[in-house]
Design an enzyme around this catalytic site. Structure first.
Site, PDB file in Angstrom:
ATOM      1  N   ILE A 640       0.827  -1.180   0.034  1.00  0.00           N
ATOM      2  CA  ILE A 640       0.031   0.022   0.082  1.00  0.00           C
ATOM      3  C   ILE A 640       0.852   1.137   0.091  1.00  0.00           C
ATOM      4  O   ILE A 640       0.384   2.342   0.025  1.00  0.00           O
ATOM      5  CB  ILE A 640      -0.995   0.105   1.135  1.00  0.00           C
ATOM      6  CG1 ILE A 640      -0.312   0.150   2.462  1.00  0.00           C
ATOM      7  CG2 ILE A 640      -2.048  -1.079   1.142  1.00  0.00           C
ATOM      8  CD1 ILE A 640      -0.788   0.091   3.822  1.00  0.00           C
ATOM      9  N   ALA A 644      11.533   5.141   0.845  1.00  0.00           N
ATOM     10  CA  ALA A 644      12.849   5.190   0.290  1.00  0.00           C
ATOM     11  C   ALA A 644      13.737   4.013   0.789  1.00  0.00           C
ATOM     12  O   ALA A 644      14.324   3.637  -0.148  1.00  0.00           O
ATOM     13  CB  ALA A 644      13.701   6.358   1.112  1.00  0.00           C
ATOM     14  N   SER A 645      13.336   3.221   1.951  1.00  0.00           N
ATOM     15  CA  SER A 645      14.145   2.379   2.293  1.00  0.00           C
ATOM     16  C   SER A 645      13.298   0.859   2.175  1.00  0.00           C
ATOM     17  O   SER A 645      13.770  -0.321   2.487  1.00  0.00           O
ATOM     18  CB  SER A 645      14.877   2.340   3.426  1.00  0.00           C
ATOM     19  OG  SER A 645      13.649   2.456   4.700  1.00  0.00           O
ATOM     20  N   GLY A 646      12.230   0.944   1.796  1.00  0.00           N
ATOM     21  CA  GLY A 646      11.241  -0.522   1.728  1.00  0.00           C
ATOM     22  C   GLY A 646       9.784  -0.002   1.454  1.00  0.00           C
ATOM     23  O   GLY A 646       9.428   1.308   1.254  1.00  0.00           O
ATOM     24  N   GLY A 647       9.133  -1.026   1.534  1.00  0.00           N
ATOM     25  CA  GLY A 647       7.706  -0.803   1.186  1.00  0.00           C
ATOM     26  C   GLY A 647       6.904  -0.775   2.421  1.00  0.00           C
ATOM     27  O   GLY A 647       7.106  -1.564   3.462  1.00  0.00           O
ATOM     28  N   VAL A 648       5.432  -0.713   2.347  1.00  0.00           N
ATOM     29  CA  VAL A 648       4.435  -0.749   3.332  1.00  0.00           C
ATOM     30  C   VAL A 648       3.244  -1.671   2.910  1.00  0.00           C
ATOM     31  O   VAL A 648       3.013  -1.537   1.859  1.00  0.00           O
ATOM     32  CB  VAL A 648       3.998   0.671   3.816  1.00  0.00           C
ATOM     33  CG1 VAL A 648       3.009   0.513   4.822  1.00  0.00           C
ATOM     34  CG2 VAL A 648       4.759   1.436   4.307  1.00  0.00           C
ATOM     35  N   LYS A 663       5.605  -2.770   7.944  1.00  0.00           N
ATOM     36  CA  LYS A 663       6.664  -1.865   7.483  1.00  0.00           C
ATOM     37  C   LYS A 663       7.929  -2.572   7.090  1.00  0.00           C
ATOM     38  O   LYS A 663       8.289  -2.954   8.272  1.00  0.00           O
ATOM     39  CB  LYS A 663       6.689  -0.558   8.311  1.00  0.00           C
ATOM     40  CG  LYS A 663       7.842   0.297   7.734  1.00  0.00           C
ATOM     41  CD  LYS A 663       7.925   1.630   8.830  1.00  0.00           C
ATOM     42  CE  LYS A 663       8.962   2.606   8.574  1.00  0.00           C
ATOM     43  NZ  LYS A 663       9.109   3.466   9.714  1.00  0.00           N
ATOM     44  N   ASP A 753       3.396  16.983  15.551  1.00  0.00           N
ATOM     45  CA  ASP A 753       2.853  16.984  14.390  1.00  0.00           C
ATOM     46  C   ASP A 753       1.562  16.491  14.436  1.00  0.00           C
ATOM     47  O   ASP A 753       1.029  15.743  13.629  1.00  0.00           O
ATOM     48  CB  ASP A 753       3.620  16.006  13.400  1.00  0.00           C
ATOM     49  CG  ASP A 753       3.313  16.542  12.111  1.00  0.00           C
ATOM     50  OD1 ASP A 753       2.684  17.487  11.571  1.00  0.00           O
ATOM     51  OD2 ASP A 753       3.477  15.728  11.008  1.00  0.00           O
TER      52      ASP A 753
END
Length: 914
Positions: A640, A644-648, A663, A753
């Protein structure tokens, strides 16, 4: 003399005894230093005894000392002088009429002297008792010294101004002791070259010669060879002393220089009897000589050489001229930003300092190095991802194509202002939908509300992250599953034009991401840390986005803010993860940036940090991670989002079929591995019903898998974009958010945030905080922070103006989010990020459009939450006790809003033909 004079030879500490011929009896006297005379009578007595005892017999005795005779070529032998003999009785300083230390000179008898003359200076000195005493004592102190080192002592008892060449030794009775002249101390050692044999001979002669009677004052010197002219008085510094005709002035001058060099080496600072000047000038003169000698011997000390600056960096200093009302030293980029920001000249004049702070903050939060751009979470990662996958490919039935569409909007082009881009890149601003590749067009993803134009510089920031797309393959999932629904991955070209604004509105709000980036810009090490954080945040945002997209809240694609934040991020879930990662990255970056800036190198900090910290980080991860292969524990992976270092991914737990967000990170691509550990530890310690919970983590094949709770409903952004909320529903959201913040604040953690993009909902209406990428930890020692992170439109004034801040920044952001739930967007969302920061800093508490329609309790709630002064601002604990909390409704009342948002997004997507 009545007293004993004790003299110490420079080369020998023993006392020397002199045997001096006497007219009456011979006596060996030990010469000791005479104490200063107490009365003038003593001086007078000494002078009388000298006149009576000095006779021709003593002179004959001196002439009979054949052992002291010297060859014509040999230097004149040195003989001991009487204790009152002048120190200058040498070839260069022949003794002139010496004076006694009495108040008035004694005039010698005419039968004893051929001539006698005292110079004016000598007479003046005679008239001064104190000076006479001093000169007399010093003269006695030096007589023996010269007897050992001068080759010949010529006593010229006369010859003042007349320069008469009469030999005082030719008279039967020499009046040497009658008047003692003072000589310049510089002449002390003037004479022939040093002759050791002469000294020995002189010592033997003195032992063999008879001594004077007691009280006699010796004044004997070596006989002068026949034909030798009696030296005349000579003084360099005093007119009372005259140069001898026997020695040329040039030779004497040369010898004088040699003597001065010897004097300079002597540590003593005493004033000699032959000095004609005052003691003070004499000391100064000797000091000057010593300094000159040392400089010649050692050389002038070298001054430190300061080279020109190396690798200078120009730091712009911006000032304000109150007289002209103009800024000074303003860079061209700043001038352009100001002109394009919409800040009027009047506003600039009213708050020049605030403008400078805002511009600096903006530049710091929006500008990043190329490395950071590459790390921007979801910026070009999408192109690699297939946009074809249909909603069916999604494992979760709840995830509809329209849900994924929202993710596409998140991918909105980098054209959005820098802030939005930051959100896109690695922030999970729009956790619901990760930003699709800018190339893809997603009309449906276009946000319903317009967003402010992105800053010119911001568009450039969007850097493609496509290279990272391959990393997702690490999960070994089918491309279909990896890819979101076509709508999700379709790059919204339309959204690019619209999303830039939309994304900027929400993603731009992602100033945090920018903030993190600026920090990295400032330092390559920081940049590397930030990049890692961004990657993590991107992944987290991707998860959040995936969750949002799957829940249907992603459908809120219309919300322009989310698309912007998602633009940089890949799929929705990615966006969620990316956001947390981005936010976390920014926050962590800021926190870690401080410690990690040092370790991380400039251009390649990532690699170095990996090399230096890789082993330690891996070891630490093994301690905190669970053993096993996540592929065997979870199934049905659906990608989904992309970081930068991998997918979710989303996945189902085997056995329980629980839907989770996963993650996945490639450690080799993590610039700041220690940030990963920090994030995991923070998540583990933040278990709370109102916080997206950490489930587990695995270290498998060089990849880190972090499993978290998945929220299908997506983010609050979709809900506020497509729905009008009641005060009761708003109160419920505020309550759940405050409960999560209270838990974080109790642990010393600042979220930094808080906004609708980071509030996730379940299909049942449960509310949880996510995106802890920007979280910062504070403690008693450091209860304030100064790093600039957060989303511009939700930022507290103290953050925008670069002041110290604490937990209260989260309360301000909550108040802005409440306005967002009322109006559908935060204040100043249609303004450029720079002007928005300016308005936040200058306006303070924002104005609510339809404030008259709000209940007094709600207005009072916002009044305390949006206090400009953080000390007067309420805390999470205070607001939870506010009367506004009495309006809260059951969370189930939020479920219809979640479903409506998903449906609206699906319809919007369908209208766009996607």
């Amino acid at each position: 003399m009545d007293g004993h004079s004790n003299f110490t030879q420079p080369s020998d500490t023993s006392h020397a005894s002199h045997t001096i011929p006497s007219s009456s009896s011979s006596q060996r006297r030990r010469l000791t230093k005479k104490p200063p005379p107490s009365t003038s009578a003593r001086h007078h007595h000494s002078s009388l005894s000298i006149d009576s005892r000095v006779d021709a017999q003593s002179l004959v005795g001196k002439r009979s000392s054949t052992s002291l005779r010297r060859a014509p070529s040999a230097p004149p032998a040195r003989t001991p002088t009487s204790t009152h003999a002048s120190n200058s009785s040498s070839p260069r300083n022949p003794s002139s009429s010496t004076r006694l230390n009495n108040h008035s000179p004694i005039i010698p008898a005419a039968s004893e002297f051929a001539a006698s003359s005292l110079s004016p200076s000598a007479r003046d000195r005679d008239s001064d008792p104190a000076r006479n005493d001093h000169g007399h004592q010093l003269q006695n102190n030096n007589n023996y010294y010269y007897s050992a080192f001068t080759n010949a002592h010529h006593h010229n008892q006369y010859s003042a101004a007349s320069h008469r060449r009469s030999n005082s030794y030719g008279h039967p009775h020499g009046p040497q002791s009658s008047n003692s002249l003072t000589f310049n101390h510089s002449e002390d050692f003037i004479g022939a070259p040093f002759d050791g044999s002469a000294i020995l001979n002189r010592i033997e002669a003195t032992k063999a010669s008879p001594t004077l009677g007691s009280g006699a004052f010796p004044h004997i010197s070596n006989p002068i060879p026949v034909g030798a002219a009696a030296p005349a008085q000579y003084s360099r510094g005093s007119p009372a002393l005259e140069q001898s005709f026997t020695f040329p002035s040039a030779a004497m001058s040369e010898k004088s220089q040699q003597v001065r060099g010897m004097e300079a080496q002597l540590p003593t600072s005493k004033r000699y009897s032959d000095e004609t000047k005052e003691p003070k000038p004499g000391v100064l003169r000797k000091k000057s000589g010593f300094s000159g000698f040392m400089s010649g011997l050692v050389g002038t000390p070298k001054k430190p050489l300061i080279s020109a600056p190396e690798n200078p960096v120009h730091v712009t200093h911006v000032g304000y001229d109150s007289a002209t009302g103009q800024f000074t030293g303003l860079p061209k980029e700043w001038q352009r930003l100001i002109s394009e920001s919409g800040i009027t000249e009047k506003e600039r004049r009213e708050n020049p300092e605030t403008l400078v702070n805002v511009i600096k903050f903006y530049k710091e939060t929006t500008e990043k190095p190329a490395e950071d751009q590459v790390l921007e979470k979801f910026h070009d990662a999408r192109p690699g991802l297939p946009s074809a996958p249909s909603a069916g490919s999604m494992i979760s039935p709840g995830l509809a194509p329209h849900h994924y569409n929202p993710m596409s909007p998140m991918i909105s082009p980098p054209a959005s202002p820098r802030f939005p881009q930051v959100g896109h890149e690695g922030n999970f601003e729009n956790p619901r939908s990760p930003p699709p590749v800018p190339k893809n067009k997603d009309v449906t993803l276009m946000p319903s509300r317009p967003a402010p134009r992105p800053p010119v510089s911001l568009p450039t920031r969007t850097a493609p992250h496509a290279p990272y797309a391959a990393k997702d393959s690490g999960i070994d999932m089918p491309p279909q599953h990896d890819d979101l629904t076509p709508t999700t991955y379709q790059p919204p070209k339309e959204s690019q034009p619209i999303l830039p604004e939309e994304h900027r509105s929400r993603s731009n709000s992602r100033v945090n991401g920018n903030t993190a980036y600026p920090a990295s810009q400032q330092s390559p090490a920081v940049q590397a840390a930030y990049q890692q954080q961004l990657m993590q945040q991107q992944q987290e945002q991707a998860l959040a986005q995936a969750q949002a997209s799957m829940s249907g809240s992603m459908s809120r694609a219309p919300s322009k803010r989310q698309p912007q934040a998602q633009q940089p991020t890949p799929p929705q879930s990615q966006h969620q993860y990316s956001r947390p990662t981005d936010a976390n990255g920014a926050q962590q970056t800021q926190r870690p940036q401080q410690p990690q800036i040092g370790p991380v190198p400039q251009s390649r900090p990532r690699h170095r940090s990996r090399q230096s910290n890789g082993l330690d980080v891996v070891a630490a991860l093994k301690r905190i991670c669970s053993e096993g292969d996540p592929r065997e524990i979870y199934r049905s992976f659906t990608k989904i989002g992309q970081g930068a270092s991998g997918g979710v991914y989303t996945g189902h737990e085997r056995g329980s079929n629980r839907l989770v967000a996963i993650k996945q990170m490639n450690l080799e691509q993590q610039p700041k591995k220690d940030l990963i550990i920090n994030e995991i530890l923070v998540m583990k310690d933040s278990s709370h019903p109102n916080i997206v919970n950490f489930i587990d983590s695995y270290l498998c094949g060089g990849e880190l898998w972090v499993v978290m709770e998945f929220m299908e409903g997506g983010s609050l952004t979709d809900v506020v974009t497509f729905n009008i909320m009641t005060e009761g529903q708003i109160a419920s959201v505020c309550r759940e958010t405050l409960l999560g913040l209270q838990h974080l604040h109790s642990k010393g953690v600042i979220h930094r945030d808080i906004k609708s993009d980071n509030i996730l909902l379940s299909m049942e209406g449960n509310i949880k905080l996510t995106d802890f990428g920007f979280c910062a930890t504070i403690n008693e020692a450091q209860n304030k922070r100064t790093t600039m992170v957060g989303t511009p439109y939700w930022m507290a004034p103290e953050v925008v103006t670069r002041k110290e801040y604490g937990r209260k920044v989260d309360i301000w952001s909550l108040g802005i989010m409440a306005i967002e739930m009322i109006e559908g967007e935060p204040p100043y969302l249609t303004e450029s990020p720079l002007r928005a920061l300016w308005l936040i800093a200058t306006n303070g508490t924002p104005q609510i459009k339809d404030e008259g329609n709000m209940s007094p309790v709600f207005r009072d709630f916002l009044y305390f939450a949006l206090k400009v002064d953080p000390d007067k601002r309420a805390s999470a604990h205070d607001l939870l006790r506010h009367e506004f909390m009495n309006l809260c409704v059951d969370l189930s009342h939020l479920s219809p809003l979640v479903r409506a948002a998903r449906e609206a997004r699906a319809q919007e997507k369908a209208r766009k033909g996607q």
